[in-house]
Design an enzyme around this catalytic site. Structure first.
Site, PDB file in Angstrom:
ATOM      1  N   ASP A  51       0.873  -1.149  -0.209  1.00  0.00           N
ATOM      2  CA  ASP A  51       0.115   0.000  -0.047  1.00  0.00           C
ATOM      3  C   ASP A  51       0.691   1.031  -0.020  1.00  0.00           C
ATOM      4  OD1 ASP A  51      -2.202   1.511   0.369  1.00  0.00           O
ATOM      5  OD2 ASP A  51      -1.540   1.949   2.548  1.00  0.00           O
ATOM      6  N   ASP A  77      -0.342   5.274   0.831  1.00  0.00           N
ATOM      7  CA  ASP A  77      -0.515   6.442   1.802  1.00  0.00           C
ATOM      8  C   ASP A  77      -0.668   5.714   3.043  1.00  0.00           C
ATOM      9  OD1 ASP A  77      -0.723   9.012   2.896  1.00  0.00           O
ATOM     10  OD2 ASP A  77      -2.654   9.397   1.823  1.00  0.00           O
ATOM     11  N   ASP A 124      -1.451  -0.183   6.128  1.00  0.00           N
ATOM     12  CA  ASP A 124      -1.402   0.109   7.299  1.00  0.00           C
ATOM     13  C   ASP A 124      -3.023   0.309   7.555  1.00  0.00           C
ATOM     14  OD1 ASP A 124      -1.863   2.362   5.098  1.00  0.00           O
ATOM     15  OD2 ASP A 124      -2.766   3.430   7.127  1.00  0.00           O
TER      16      ASP A 124
END
Lengths: 255, 255
Positions: B10, B12, B206
């Site tokens: 991922d 951001d 995240d």
């Protein structure tokens, strides 16, 4: 059948269908006028000023002055005035909503807003939605004129205010207080204007999910006329029935 | 800890936060590059072309070429190509989506459309929403790049694609097929590009609700890094856990 002293009457599907007149309904309104029985056209259309609505009605030979029209934008402005007069309001909507808010003395602004008020806005932009979303996240109270998800037009069913409003609901997780039909709020506001009590007022409309439920929620009698949206088949599936149902307003005998 | 041969990563919250680099992640990617382990940045950002994303990453000293980036717009175009190559598509979105569809040879049109495809569009208009709604009501299949409801920016959380897409869902009553994380579709598309099997690939991110669930839905192992959205407290509340959790990618030992 009771003798009613006041009438709340839906427009699209009840008095006309788009640009087409519903003759029985027009005769019914003329008879109310003749007998001096007060009536108010109750509409979830938030985009038009009541004077425009009245003008359209007169063009169809319906006896209607500006003061015979009550829009969800007017109900929204009155609701806000009861809660916080002179409040700072960020409004997303068309002329009918903006003028109703201005006429009630609200401060239309995008800074330090107390209320985000949204109705149908066919000039919607991402920036308007952004300002609304940020204000709601910052604690502004979220109010919406009406939840109608589709707008019937000659092109077909276009996105209604309820679908545009869902952008703010989904992105903030905050549900608005809706004002228009089927909420009781608009009916209660309209009764104040009409000046008749709940017991002596009849709600007339073609749409069970908006008109009739608004009457039921507000605790007034209701008359479903099969001239528009709701069919007999659909009505069989609902648990709370209207007080009366009728094929055409030509069959309604005023007491 | 297994020896993984491929990595889906991922962006951001994992590699950077807005304009801020996450050093441990950048070192981790550099180590993958050094060892010749294939990796693909997997993003729900539908608005940018992969070359722009790669350029931003290189500006942060992250080893990234265009072919290391896989966006939900690319996954959407590939998904459509598998179902109906050369289809007629009405697309509501920004350059990342429109270019991905054009590159795959779709006919972008607003007439007789097979698919309505929607992603984040910060130039949204009522007319675009109208055309999309009418096409879906006329039978076009409704596809959406991703369901993210909010877009984190310096101004705060702005309306995300999922909230704009809700206009069409609410007004038509039709739910779209979402393509991006947490759907399995984007992961399966990405594995085809990466060339590694489910068993030997790790999803790193995240955000439990997008990154980790995408891994779980696709049946691949997942690593949650506590550098962004999901907190340890939130993770306690979920029933299906990631394969691994870690405070920082500096603690991850490549086998």
């Amino acid at each position: 059948m009771k003798k009613y002293q006041g009438f709340l009457i839906d427009l699209d599907g009840t008095v006309y269908k788009g640009t087409e007149r519903i003759e029985a309904a027009i005769s019914f309104v003329k008879e109310l006028k003749k007998r001096g029985l007060p009536y108010l056209f109750l509409t979830n259309n938030s985009t038009k000023h009541p004077s425009e609505v009245a003008k359209k009605l007169r063009g169809m030979d319906v006896p209607a002055e500006t003061e015979n029209v009550y829009t969800t934008s007017m109900a929204t402005a009155n609701y806000l005035a009861e809660h916080k007069p002179k409040a700072r309001v960020y409004a997303i909507g068309e002329d009918g909503l903006l003028s109703a808010l201005k006429e009630k003395g609200f401060i239309l602004t995008d800074e330090n807003v107390d209320f985000v008020v949204m109705g149908l806005d066919r000039e919607i932009t991402y920036e308007k939605l952004t300002i609304g979303a940020l204000a709601i996240r910052n604690g502004a109270t979220f109010i919406a004129t009406n939840a109608d998800v589709a707008l019937p037009t000659e092109r077909g069913f276009l996105p209604g205010s309820g679908s545009l409003i869902s952008v703010l609901t989904v992105t903030t997780g905050v549900k608005p207080q809706f004002i228009g039909k089927p909420e009781a709020i608009i009916v209660e506001q309209a009764l104040d204007v009409l000046g008749t009590s709940k017991e002596e007022t009849l709600m007339v409309g073609d749409n069970y999910d908006t008109d009739i439920l608004a009457g039921i929620h507000a605790g007034i009698d209701s008359l479903l006329v099969y001239s528009g949206v709701t069919t007999k088949k659909h009505l069989e599936t609902v648990s709370k029935k209207p007080t009366y149902t009728i094929d055409t307003l030509a069959d309604w005998k005023l007491q």
